[in-house]
Scaffold this active site. Structure first.
Site, mmCIF file in Angstrom:
data_model
loop_
_atom_site.group_PDB
_atom_site.id
_atom_site.type_symbol
_atom_site.label_atom_id
_atom_site.label_comp_id
_atom_site.label_asym_id
_atom_site.label_seq_id
_atom_site.Cartn_x
_atom_site.Cartn_y
_atom_site.Cartn_z
ATOM 1 N N HIS A 75 -3.267 13.919 0.874
ATOM 2 C CA HIS A 75 -3.460 13.033 2.033
ATOM 3 C C HIS A 75 -2.222 13.056 2.922
ATOM 4 O O HIS A 75 -2.325 13.204 4.141
ATOM 5 C CB HIS A 75 -3.742 11.604 1.549
ATOM 6 C CG HIS A 75 -3.802 10.595 2.656
ATOM 7 N ND1 HIS A 75 -4.837 10.559 3.571
ATOM 8 C CD2 HIS A 75 -2.956 9.590 3.008
ATOM 9 C CE1 HIS A 75 -4.624 9.566 4.432
ATOM 10 N NE2 HIS A 75 -3.492 8.965 4.120
ATOM 11 N N GLU A 94 -8.993 4.100 -2.060
ATOM 12 C CA GLU A 94 -7.746 3.931 -2.811
ATOM 13 C C GLU A 94 -8.017 3.287 -4.170
ATOM 14 O O GLU A 94 -9.029 2.609 -4.377
ATOM 15 C CB GLU A 94 -6.759 3.056 -2.012
ATOM 16 C CG GLU A 94 -6.538 3.603 -0.601
ATOM 17 C CD GLU A 94 -5.276 3.102 0.072
ATOM 18 O OE1 GLU A 94 -4.415 2.522 -0.619
ATOM 19 O OE2 GLU A 94 -5.170 3.303 1.296
ATOM 20 N N ARG A 137 -7.701 3.996 13.564
ATOM 21 C CA ARG A 137 -6.769 5.101 13.832
ATOM 22 C C ARG A 137 -6.184 5.054 15.235
ATOM 23 O O ARG A 137 -5.035 5.458 15.445
ATOM 24 C CB ARG A 137 -7.478 6.442 13.614
ATOM 25 C CG ARG A 137 -8.024 6.644 12.212
ATOM 26 C CD ARG A 137 -6.948 6.539 11.165
ATOM 27 N NE ARG A 137 -7.485 6.753 9.822
ATOM 28 C CZ ARG A 137 -6.801 6.527 8.717
ATOM 29 N NH1 ARG A 137 -5.554 6.064 8.772
ATOM 30 N NH2 ARG A 137 -7.345 6.742 7.543
ATOM 31 N N LYS A 144 -4.191 -1.881 10.431
ATOM 32 C CA LYS A 144 -4.554 -2.013 9.017
ATOM 33 C C LYS A 144 -4.875 -3.456 8.628
ATOM 34 O O LYS A 144 -5.648 -3.690 7.698
ATOM 35 C CB LYS A 144 -3.376 -1.566 8.128
ATOM 36 C CG LYS A 144 -2.949 -0.131 8.314
ATOM 37 C CD LYS A 144 -3.795 0.788 7.484
ATOM 38 C CE LYS A 144 -3.186 2.179 7.413
ATOM 39 N NZ LYS A 144 -4.008 3.052 6.572
ATOM 40 N N GLU A 153 -10.299 4.162 3.932
ATOM 41 C CA GLU A 153 -9.395 4.894 3.052
ATOM 42 C C GLU A 153 -9.761 4.535 1.629
ATOM 43 O O GLU A 153 -9.704 3.353 1.249
ATOM 44 C CB GLU A 153 -7.923 4.540 3.334
ATOM 45 C CG GLU A 153 -7.415 5.104 4.655
ATOM 46 C CD GLU A 153 -5.911 4.972 4.847
ATOM 47 O OE1 GLU A 153 -5.276 4.134 4.154
ATOM 48 O OE2 GLU A 153 -5.360 5.709 5.696
ATOM 49 N N ASP A 186 0.835 -1.190 0.000
ATOM 50 C CA ASP A 186 0.000 0.000 0.000
ATOM 51 C C ASP A 186 0.875 1.248 0.000
ATOM 52 O O ASP A 186 1.710 1.425 0.893
ATOM 53 C CB ASP A 186 -0.910 -0.033 1.235
ATOM 54 C CG ASP A 186 -1.998 1.026 1.153
ATOM 55 O OD1 ASP A 186 -2.299 1.490 0.035
ATOM 56 O OD2 ASP A 186 -2.550 1.381 2.201
ATOM 57 N N ASP A 212 -8.952 0.521 2.232
ATOM 58 C CA ASP A 212 -7.926 0.143 3.202
ATOM 59 C C ASP A 212 -8.418 0.577 4.591
ATOM 60 O O ASP A 212 -7.978 1.575 5.136
ATOM 61 C CB ASP A 212 -6.610 0.840 2.818
ATOM 62 C CG ASP A 212 -5.493 0.550 3.802
ATOM 63 O OD1 ASP A 212 -5.495 -0.532 4.404
ATOM 64 O OD2 ASP A 212 -4.614 1.423 3.965
ATOM 65 N N THR A 220 -9.172 -5.539 4.320
ATOM 66 C CA THR A 220 -9.067 -4.635 3.177
ATOM 67 C C THR A 220 -10.090 -5.128 2.162
ATOM 68 O O THR A 220 -10.120 -6.319 1.855
ATOM 69 C CB THR A 220 -7.660 -4.695 2.551
ATOM 70 O OG1 THR A 220 -6.687 -4.412 3.566
ATOM 71 C CG2 THR A 220 -7.504 -3.707 1.408
ATOM 72 N N GLU A 268 -9.171 12.738 7.883
ATOM 73 C CA GLU A 268 -8.999 14.072 7.313
ATOM 74 C C GLU A 268 -10.297 14.878 7.370
ATOM 75 O O GLU A 268 -10.293 16.054 7.747
ATOM 76 C CB GLU A 268 -8.535 13.958 5.865
ATOM 77 C CG GLU A 268 -7.148 13.379 5.723
ATOM 78 C CD GLU A 268 -6.927 12.837 4.326
ATOM 79 O OE1 GLU A 268 -6.479 13.608 3.472
ATOM 80 O OE2 GLU A 268 -7.209 11.644 4.091
ATOM 81 N N GLN A 290 -3.578 2.344 15.231
ATOM 82 C CA GLN A 290 -2.473 2.808 14.382
ATOM 83 C C GLN A 290 -1.601 3.846 15.108
ATOM 84 O O GLN A 290 -0.370 3.766 15.066
ATOM 85 C CB GLN A 290 -3.078 3.415 13.103
ATOM 86 C CG GLN A 290 -2.071 3.797 12.036
ATOM 87 C CD GLN A 290 -2.755 4.452 10.826
ATOM 88 O OE1 GLN A 290 -3.977 4.529 10.742
ATOM 89 N NE2 GLN A 290 -1.948 4.934 9.895
#
Ligand code: MN
Length: 441
Positions: A146, A213, A249, A265, A211, A139, A245, A269, A386, A252
């Site tokens: 971002h 992607e 948080r 993560k 996420e 990834d 993904d 996925t 975000e 992480q």
């Protein structure tokens, strides 16, 4: 080399499957994406299909009936529960097969009447499977917006680290937990530590995020010790898909230093079921994004004129959310963001050249993801991290509920399409997943 336009991209082509000709059809005869399907009824095994309108065409059954002349080897490779045998054949065979499928499915085809009745199934009556056996998943972090948005939360004065403009940053993801769209995702459990707490605790993640992607499926790989030069990278790409993904948080934040993402993560996925081939995307190639004045030029192994002129693929994405309450009250999905692959600082071909520069071997079926596709504005952010400024700015949904991160029962839906004046619009279908409660032990 860049896939050339040919008769399969002709916008005037129609299909004898009427639904493929609807103006808003995602899978017109110019698209022809590949996936692995299994009809729910009967004893059919899973095998490779092509999406056309609201149907799925059984490729190997058509090959066996002699309907895909000049592509019999590629059609035979589709009698498989994964795309790996077809992917391993390489671009010459992929292109032959696309051309034969286009001729079979277009209006006026003399072969239409010979398509076996059970070789064309309604997509609504099929279960989709993972399209490939994915041995490895990497990834990237290639959207500069971002990287800047996230970097600013932790380093307000210097959001981008020194290496960002010199190399496409990535981490090795986990292939075993990649699931097909519509697979529910169990909320992960892990170790988290509040900034105000002295010690960590273990429990369900409370800051679960998505996420958005772009996924790249590798068709043919490279031997260990060799590299894939930038100018050859396109020949190794089978096609593109949507990737979610999912990211915890809070897990992480506590675990990521100094070695990068791990359990925040690797719990899941999601990928979309249809892979849009790199050849189908030929009309939508664009120059790679311009570097700002003062940015360094890429080093020679990451730089070519062809990549600068044609290394981008112009794809428009959208993110929608529904909650259990919204669904029970009959609200449609609520759009959270629209974004674009034009925001990638690095092209997918630069990612491949960089991934292999050290001699690392990519293999057939490997998945590469772009990193979160955020644009410059809040309505183009590809993650809640975000969009809610690290959970500090909640937003309100049509049901009156508010969110910072995902709650149980929330469903995240990604969509994408490519449009260009003078060409037929093609779609990627959907990548969706609903959050299920954490396990109770
Ligand atoms: Mn990611």
């Amino acid at each position: 080399m860049t896939a050339a336009l040919n008769e399969t991209h002709d916008p005037s082509l129609k299909s004898w499957i009427a639904e493929a000709n609807a103006e808003d059809a995602e899978f017109p005869v110019q698209n022809l994406p590949f996936g692995v399907f299994k009809p729910r009824a009967g004893k059919h095994t899973a095998r490779v299909g092509v999406a056309i309108g609201d149907r799925v065409l059984d490729v190997s059954a058509c090959g066996a009936a002699g309907l895909l002349p000049d592509a019999s080897e590629a059609a035979a490779a589709c009698a498989s529960s994964s795309l790996n045998p077809l992917m391993a054949l390489g671009p010459f065979h992929w292109s032959r097969l696309r051309s034969a499928l286009s001729r079979l499915l277009r209006s006026g085809s003399e072969l239409q009447s010979r398509v076996p009745a059970d070789a064309l199934v309604r997509a609504a009556e099929c279960e989709m499977r993972l399209p490939a056996e994915i041995g490895d998943y990497s990834d990237f972090f290639a959207s500069i917006h971002h990287a800047t948005n996230v970097g600013r939360m932790f380093r307000p004065d210097s959001p981008l680290l020194d290496n960002y403009k010199y190399l496409p940053i990535a981490y090795h993801g986990r292939a075993s937990s990649i699931v097909i769209s519509e697979t529910p995702l169990k909320r992960p459990i892990g170790q988290t530590k509040l900034a105000s707490a002295e010690v960590p605790v273990v429990g369900p993640s409370r800051r679960l995020d998505y996420e958005l992607e772009l996924g790249v499926f590798i068709g043919t790989g490279n031997p260990l010790g060799d590299s894939i030069p930038l100018e050859n990278a396109e020949r190794h790409v089978f096609g593109l898909c949507l990737v979610n993904d999912w990211s915890a948080r809070d897990i992480q934040t506590w675990e990521y230093q100094p070695l990068g993402p791990f359990l925040g993560k690797s719990f899941g996925t999601s990928v979309s079921p249809w892979i849009v081939t790199i050849e189908a995307l030929a009309p939508f190639r664009v120059p790679r994004s311009l570097r700002a004045p003062g940015d360094p030029q890429p080093l020679p192994y990451l730089s070519s004129e062809n990549d600068a002129l044609h290394g981008g693929v112009d794809i428009a994405f959208e993110i929608e959310l529904t909650t259990a309450k919204m669904r029970s009250e009959g609200h449609p999905p609520h759009r959270l963001a629209r974004t674009s692959s034009r925001h990638l600082y690095w092209t997918i071909f630069q990612m491949i050249a960089h991934h292999t520069v050290n001699g690392c071997n990519l293999r057939t079926g490997d998945l590469i993801a772009s990193g979160t596709l955020s644009g410059p504005e809040v309505d183009s952010f590809g993650s809640l991290l975000e969009a809610t400024l690290n959970g500090t700015q909640p937003f309100t949904l049509p049901s009156g509920e508010s969110r910072t991160f995902l709650e149980d029962g929330d469903e995240v839906i990604f969509r994408a399409c490519c449009s260009r004046s003078g060409y037929r619009t093609i779609g990627f279908g959907e990548c969706r997943g609903v959050i299920a409660p954490a396990r109770d032990n």
